[in-house]
Design a protein around this motif. Structure first.
Motif, mmCIF file in Angstrom:
data_model
loop_
_atom_site.group_PDB
_atom_site.id
_atom_site.type_symbol
_atom_site.label_atom_id
_atom_site.label_comp_id
_atom_site.label_asym_id
_atom_site.label_seq_id
_atom_site.Cartn_x
_atom_site.Cartn_y
_atom_site.Cartn_z
ATOM 1 N N ASP A 53 -82.428 -22.736 29.572
ATOM 2 C CA ASP A 53 -82.006 -23.532 30.738
ATOM 3 C C ASP A 53 -82.373 -22.890 32.068
ATOM 4 O OD1 ASP A 53 -80.998 -25.417 29.002
ATOM 5 O OD2 ASP A 53 -78.978 -24.566 29.026
ATOM 6 N N GLY A 54 -82.315 -21.580 32.155
ATOM 7 C CA GLY A 54 -82.628 -20.902 33.406
ATOM 8 C C GLY A 54 -84.092 -20.530 33.544
ATOM 9 N N ALA A 55 -84.911 -20.942 32.604
ATOM 10 C CA ALA A 55 -86.339 -20.610 32.618
ATOM 11 C C ALA A 55 -87.109 -21.584 33.511
ATOM 12 C CB ALA A 55 -86.887 -20.652 31.188
ATOM 13 N N PRO A 56 -88.350 -21.233 33.838
ATOM 14 C CA PRO A 56 -89.169 -22.156 34.632
ATOM 15 C C PRO A 56 -89.340 -23.509 33.929
ATOM 16 C CG PRO A 56 -90.202 -19.996 34.541
ATOM 17 C CD PRO A 56 -89.034 -19.965 33.586
ATOM 18 N N LEU A 57 -89.671 -24.509 34.726
ATOM 19 C CA LEU A 57 -89.806 -25.882 34.236
ATOM 20 C C LEU A 57 -90.746 -25.985 33.036
ATOM 21 C CD1 LEU A 57 -89.241 -28.896 34.496
ATOM 22 C CD2 LEU A 57 -91.096 -29.019 36.176
ATOM 23 N N ILE A 58 -91.880 -25.308 33.059
ATOM 24 C CA ILE A 58 -92.841 -25.400 31.949
ATOM 25 C C ILE A 58 -92.214 -24.919 30.643
ATOM 26 C CG2 ILE A 58 -93.924 -23.165 32.472
ATOM 27 C CD1 ILE A 58 -95.749 -26.228 31.060
ATOM 28 N N VAL A 59 -91.412 -23.865 30.706
ATOM 29 C CA VAL A 59 -90.764 -23.352 29.493
ATOM 30 C C VAL A 59 -89.702 -24.337 29.014
ATOM 31 C CG1 VAL A 59 -89.354 -21.482 28.543
ATOM 32 C CG2 VAL A 59 -91.261 -20.955 30.082
ATOM 33 N N ARG A 60 -88.913 -24.874 29.928
ATOM 34 C CA ARG A 60 -87.904 -25.862 29.535
ATOM 35 C C ARG A 60 -88.574 -27.087 28.924
ATOM 36 N NH1 ARG A 60 -86.046 -24.931 34.816
ATOM 37 N NH2 ARG A 60 -86.324 -27.140 35.314
ATOM 38 N N ALA A 61 -89.702 -27.502 29.481
ATOM 39 C CA ALA A 61 -90.434 -28.659 28.949
ATOM 40 C C ALA A 61 -90.969 -28.366 27.547
ATOM 41 C CB ALA A 61 -91.565 -29.048 29.892
ATOM 42 N N LEU A 62 -91.553 -27.182 27.363
ATOM 43 C CA LEU A 62 -92.060 -26.804 26.039
ATOM 44 C C LEU A 62 -90.923 -26.735 25.029
ATOM 45 C CD1 LEU A 62 -94.658 -24.039 26.976
ATOM 46 C CD2 LEU A 62 -95.160 -26.248 25.916
ATOM 47 N N TRP A 63 -89.808 -26.169 25.446
ATOM 48 C CA TRP A 63 -88.641 -26.042 24.560
ATOM 49 C C TRP A 63 -88.146 -27.432 24.159
ATOM 50 C CZ3 TRP A 63 -87.946 -21.135 23.210
ATOM 51 C CH2 TRP A 63 -86.834 -20.799 22.452
ATOM 52 N N SER A 64 -88.041 -28.318 25.128
ATOM 53 C CA SER A 64 -87.587 -29.678 24.870
ATOM 54 C C SER A 64 -88.559 -30.412 23.943
ATOM 55 C CB SER A 64 -87.440 -30.433 26.189
ATOM 56 O OG SER A 64 -87.069 -31.759 25.956
ATOM 57 N N LEU A 65 -89.848 -30.263 24.212
ATOM 58 C CA LEU A 65 -90.862 -30.881 23.370
ATOM 59 C C LEU A 65 -90.764 -30.372 21.941
ATOM 60 C CD1 LEU A 65 -93.366 -32.675 23.023
ATOM 61 C CD2 LEU A 65 -94.752 -30.698 23.730
ATOM 62 N N ARG A 66 -90.565 -29.065 21.788
ATOM 63 C CA ARG A 66 -90.453 -28.490 20.452
ATOM 64 C C ARG A 66 -89.275 -29.110 19.688
ATOM 65 N NH1 ARG A 66 -88.582 -27.785 16.356
ATOM 66 N NH2 ARG A 66 -88.657 -25.997 14.980
#
Length: 191
Positions: A53-66
């Motif tokens: 949750d506190g990571a940059p947008l790209i990481v949150r997006a990748l996490w969500s996509l996963r």
């Protein structure tokens, strides 16, 4: 900072007794300077941290996509995890580790803590792609000065699991690990 595999393999960690048939995927130095008694604080920070949750947008997006792909492909269902697709490594713990604390009390999904020692902690997770272990250790760099070290061990589930691990590797190295390591360092300094 990424470390050579020998930073993990040359030490007499107890995880070698438990997960000797797992592949060592990654080893990272953590910027968490401390004293000999600070390891429990690092484990607590990992289990209660604000990742992703506190990571940059790209990481949150990748996490969500996963997680969305995982749901679509049924990678993470109850029938694909610990004690259904694979047995927990708790069943492999040697006598001296069976009665040790498992670690954080928090609900730390998707990980299940295995054991906690003064300088070593391990937690596991499993899904249709792999059975994985997060290993944290407390390393003495010089007399009285310690820091954390993180290793990731995996046992891919067949060809699909190996292909999956190969596919996500560039994303882990370019986005996920750098964000995680920065967050660990930032949270450690602010404690």
């Amino acid at each position: 900072m990424k470390l050579a595999n020998t930073a993990h393999t040359t030490r007499a960690w107890r995880i070698h007794e438990v997960a000797g048939d797992f592949d060592l995927e990654d080893v990272w130095a953590l910027e968490t300077p401390g004293g000999p008694d600070d390891f429990a604080e690092l484990v607590k920070q990992f289990s209660s941290g604000d990742f992703p949750d506190g990571a940059p947008l790209i990481v949150r997006a990748l996490w969500s996509l996963r997680w969305k792909l995982g749901a679509l492909l049924r990678l993470d269902g109850r029938d694909s995890g610990l004690d259904s697709r694979v047995g927990s490594l708790r069943d492999r713990l040697p006598e001296g580790l069976r009665d040790t604390p498992t670690g954080p009390d928090e609900d730390w999904l998707p990980f299940t803590p295995l054991y906690l020692l003064d300088d070593e902690f391990a937690a596991e997770m499993a899904n249709r792609t792999m059975h994985g272990v997060l290993h944290l250790a407390w390393i003495e760099d010089e007399p009285g000065r310690y820091r954390g070290q993180m290793a990731v061990l995996v046992k891919p589930n067949g060809r699909f699991g190996r292909a999956y691990m190969g596919f996500i590797k560039p994303f882990r190295y370019l986005f996920v690990y750098p964000a995680l390591l920065r967050m660990v360092e930032r949270e450690w300094k602010s404690r």
